[in-house]
Design a protein around this motif. Sequence first.
Motif, PDB file in Angstrom:
ATOM      1  N   VAL A 389      31.208  13.821  14.943  1.00 54.94           N
ATOM      2  CA  VAL A 389      31.131  15.260  14.657  1.00 54.94           C
ATOM      3  C   VAL A 389      31.722  15.495  13.269  1.00 54.94           C
ATOM      4  N   ARG A 390      30.919  16.098  12.388  1.00 60.23           N
ATOM      5  CA  ARG A 390      31.372  16.369  11.017  1.00 60.23           C
ATOM      6  C   ARG A 390      31.121  17.840  10.689  1.00 60.23           C
ATOM      7  N   ASP A 391      31.970  18.398   9.836  1.00 59.55           N
ATOM      8  CA  ASP A 391      31.770  19.796   9.434  1.00 59.55           C
ATOM      9  C   ASP A 391      30.794  19.860   8.264  1.00 59.55           C
ATOM     10  N   GLU A 392      30.580  21.063   7.751  1.00 61.76           N
ATOM     11  CA  GLU A 392      29.581  21.241   6.695  1.00 61.76           C
ATOM     12  C   GLU A 392      29.939  20.488   5.427  1.00 61.76           C
ATOM     13  N   ALA A 393      31.222  20.200   5.240  1.00 63.47           N
ATOM     14  CA  ALA A 393      31.649  19.445   4.063  1.00 63.47           C
ATOM     15  C   ALA A 393      31.589  17.945   4.303  1.00 63.47           C
ATOM     16  N   GLY A 394      31.151  17.547   5.505  1.00 64.32           N
ATOM     17  CA  GLY A 394      31.034  16.131   5.817  1.00 64.32           C
ATOM     18  C   GLY A 394      32.319  15.491   6.315  1.00 64.32           C
ATOM     19  N   ARG A 395      33.347  16.285   6.530  1.00 65.36           N
ATOM     20  CA  ARG A 395      34.613  15.740   7.004  1.00 65.36           C
ATOM     21  C   ARG A 395      34.530  15.416   8.499  1.00 65.36           C
ATOM     22  N   PHE A 396      35.120  14.303   8.893  1.00 60.49           N
ATOM     23  CA  PHE A 396      35.141  13.882  10.293  1.00 60.49           C
ATOM     24  C   PHE A 396      36.002  14.845  11.099  1.00 60.49           C
ATOM     25  N   ARG A 397      35.419  15.413  12.167  1.00 58.90           N
ATOM     26  CA  ARG A 397      36.154  16.365  12.998  1.00 58.90           C
ATOM     27  C   ARG A 397      36.302  15.920  14.452  1.00 58.90           C
ATOM     28  N   GLY A 398      35.717  14.776  14.781  1.00 53.38           N
ATOM     29  CA  GLY A 398      35.892  14.295  16.145  1.00 53.38           C
ATOM     30  C   GLY A 398      34.697  13.510  16.663  1.00 53.38           C
ATOM     31  N   VAL A 399      34.702  13.265  17.988  1.00 49.75           N
ATOM     32  CA  VAL A 399      33.656  12.481  18.643  1.00 49.75           C
ATOM     33  C   VAL A 399      33.138  13.261  19.850  1.00 49.75           C
ATOM     34  N   LEU A 400      31.827  13.368  19.942  1.00 46.80           N
ATOM     35  CA  LEU A 400      31.181  14.015  21.082  1.00 46.80           C
ATOM     36  C   LEU A 400      30.545  12.943  21.949  1.00 46.80           C
ATOM     37  N   GLU A 401      30.900  12.933  23.233  1.00 42.08           N
ATOM     38  CA  GLU A 401      30.301  12.012  24.184  1.00 42.08           C
ATOM     39  C   GLU A 401      29.358  12.787  25.090  1.00 42.08           C
ATOM     40  N   MET A 402      28.170  12.251  25.303  1.00 44.93           N
ATOM     41  CA  MET A 402      27.221  12.831  26.236  1.00 44.93           C
ATOM     42  C   MET A 402      26.771  11.749  27.217  1.00 44.93           C
ATOM     43  N   MET A 403      26.737  12.098  28.486  1.00 44.91           N
ATOM     44  CA  MET A 403      26.391  11.145  29.525  1.00 44.91           C
ATOM     45  C   MET A 403      25.400  11.804  30.486  1.00 44.91           C
ATOM     46  N   GLN A 404      24.395  11.043  30.918  1.00 43.04           N
ATOM     47  CA  GLN A 404      23.380  11.620  31.798  1.00 43.04           C
ATOM     48  C   GLN A 404      22.813  10.566  32.730  1.00 43.04           C
ATOM     49  N   ASP A 405      22.580  10.972  33.965  1.00 44.63           N
ATOM     50  CA  ASP A 405      21.825  10.143  34.900  1.00 44.63           C
ATOM     51  C   ASP A 405      20.350  10.321  34.576  1.00 44.63           C
ATOM     52  N   CYS A 406      19.740   9.287  33.998  1.00 46.49           N
ATOM     53  CA  CYS A 406      18.344   9.360  33.547  1.00 46.49           C
ATOM     54  C   CYS A 406      17.394   8.620  34.483  1.00 46.49           C
ATOM     55  N   THR A 407      17.852   8.318  35.676  1.00 44.55           N
ATOM     56  CA  THR A 407      17.017   7.564  36.613  1.00 44.55           C
ATOM     57  C   THR A 407      15.693   8.279  36.865  1.00 44.55           C
ATOM     58  N   HIS A 408      15.762   9.573  37.162  1.00 43.63           N
ATOM     59  CA  HIS A 408      14.554  10.343  37.452  1.00 43.63           C
ATOM     60  C   HIS A 408      13.633  10.398  36.231  1.00 43.63           C
ATOM     61  N   ILE A 409      14.216  10.578  35.063  1.00 47.77           N
ATOM     62  CA  ILE A 409      13.413  10.678  33.835  1.00 47.77           C
ATOM     63  C   ILE A 409      12.637   9.392  33.602  1.00 47.77           C
ATOM     64  N   ARG A 410      13.281   8.261  33.797  1.00 51.13           N
ATOM     65  CA  ARG A 410      12.608   6.966  33.572  1.00 51.13           C
ATOM     66  C   ARG A 410      11.492   6.713  34.586  1.00 51.13           C
ATOM     67  N   ASP A 411      11.583   7.381  35.740  1.00 48.43           N
ATOM     68  CA  ASP A 411      10.563   7.180  36.782  1.00 48.43           C
ATOM     69  C   ASP A 411       9.313   8.028  36.566  1.00 48.43           C
ATOM     70  N   LEU A 412       9.391   9.016  35.666  1.00 50.01           N
ATOM     71  CA  LEU A 412       8.258   9.916  35.470  1.00 50.01           C
ATOM     72  C   LEU A 412       7.075   9.178  34.861  1.00 50.01           C
ATOM     73  N   GLU A 413       5.890   9.512  35.337  1.00 54.13           N
ATOM     74  CA  GLU A 413       4.655   8.915  34.822  1.00 54.13           C
ATOM     75  C   GLU A 413       3.614   9.994  34.607  1.00 54.13           C
ATOM     76  N   GLY A 414       2.643   9.697  33.763  1.00 54.40           N
ATOM     77  CA  GLY A 414       1.569  10.652  33.521  1.00 54.40           C
ATOM     78  C   GLY A 414       2.083  11.938  32.892  1.00 54.40           C
ATOM     79  N   SER A 415       1.485  13.073  33.281  1.00 53.26           N
ATOM     80  CA  SER A 415       1.877  14.374  32.736  1.00 53.26           C
ATOM     81  C   SER A 415       1.979  15.384  33.870  1.00 53.26           C
ATOM     82  N   ARG A 416       2.804  16.386  33.680  1.00 56.15           N
ATOM     83  CA  ARG A 416       2.849  17.524  34.599  1.00 56.15           C
ATOM     84  C   ARG A 416       2.669  18.779  33.758  1.00 56.15           C
ATOM     85  N   THR A 417       1.602  19.487  33.997  1.00 53.31           N
ATOM     86  CA  THR A 417       1.325  20.717  33.247  1.00 53.31           C
ATOM     87  C   THR A 417       1.293  21.948  34.145  1.00 53.31           C
TER      88      THR A 417
END
Length: 510
Positions: A389-417
């Motif tokens: 995470v950096r501010d507009e001046a490019g200075r380091f302001r920290g670390v953002l962690e994101m975590m997700q259970d993607c099991t369902h996403i990886r199982d998707l096939e074809g398209s759903r409209t």
Amino acid sequence: MKQIIKAMEDMLRGLSAKDTERLSALLQIEEDYETGKIDLKEARRQLSEKVGRVHPYDIAKAEQHLVPADDEECRKVDMKKTLQLLDGFLDTSRPDLPADHPIMLYYRENDEMRKYLAEVENLLQFPLIKNQWLELYEALLQYPVHYTRKQNQLYPLLEKKGFDRPTTTMWTFDDFVRDEIKAAKRLLDEDKDDEFLAHQKNVLAYTRDLMEKEETILYPTSLAMISPAEFEEMKEGDREIGFAFIEPEASLAKQPTQTPATETSGFAAELQALLGKYGYSVGNDKDQVLEVKTGKLTLEQINLIFRHLPVDISFVDENELVKFYSDTPHRVFPRSKNVIGRQVTNCHPRSSVHIVREIVDKFRNGEQDKAEFWINKPGLFIYIIYYAVRDEAGRFRGVLEMMQDCTHIRDLEGSRTLLTWEAEETDEAAEASQSANAPLSAETRLKDLLKTYPWLKTELVKLRPEFKMLNSPLGKLIVARATLKDVSERSGMSVDELLQSLQKLIAAHA
């Protein structure tokens, strides 16, 4: 009590010359006795002459200020010999606490664990019968949640009060004992009977030694340093993480505290304080609109957005302090609000601290901007990504962690409209699984099976101890996504064996 509080205040400020002399003598006597330079009689004579009465927090202070850093120091201390040396000098009596006090729950878990360890010793007298040991280890494998609660609840509070060295070394020992129990279970599963039986010596010795360290030093020091109000706050996080062997009575649930109308708590309070620091008056109205970068939101809306995100978020600031995590109902791994304000390196076992250190350092110096990890197991895919995470001046302001259970996403096939609601899909699957003409197969979804036969989860645990994990946070995710083929791979049972066992159970309950 005033003396205890004063001792803790002295600990945070550092050691006086008198304390240094006294505690250095204590450490030297312990070392000379441990290494055989002096016998017990001489060690106790010197202890009486140079040290006198010893409090649990004396040992904590000595570790904090006088012992050189060593990842293995907690394991190297032989607690039996230490207690033998300090007998009569150290008060090791159990405190008189309410049944729902967080420290008392740790004691209660240890009491139950001692019963199971006694059963280990009992079974060692007889020829190995695998089913007996499997049942026993199913119970023993519950115990590490005791360590998880310590690491996420108790240690952070102690570290905020300056008590960080002993907790980080004990964390290493926590993980070591947990791994010893898991290693024994693995030997049992692999039918390595001789190695398994020989390994019980380690399980017994190390687990008991760690419990002695907890009850002799950690818990009494915690009671001296942590306030009753802080222990009360701890209860909610303890219940979220869970307990080993015990279930606190419903009547002991935390009572809601009366919060003054002028008081704000949680993320809203932190945001309000931050805005106030820069001259923005926020007030206490949860409906007051705030100007954010690309819109206008109330504090309530901000909290609701974070709580409903499909991903788990944690933020560590430029000082490497944990400042925020999103408390989502679907959180993949447990979190406790006691981690807020804690050094991020103290939120991980020693074995992985070097990875955390490398990520932060490379983000800070601009070498890297993201780091990806994933957990890929049958019926489960967890994706984890860290962003600088950096501010507009490019200075380091920290670390953002994101975590997700993607099991369902990886199982998707074809398209759903076209719009399709999840309930419609579930109903269709349930109807299919309930049909008498739809026999079980490798592709049958565990979620559908348990919806039709909810009692099966309990029966599965009886069938094979590995199914105990279905009740864990990761297990709940697996239930939602896994097929019986996936279950077979995770449990070690062949698909045919699993299907036959399930069919027999269903027929027996018909």
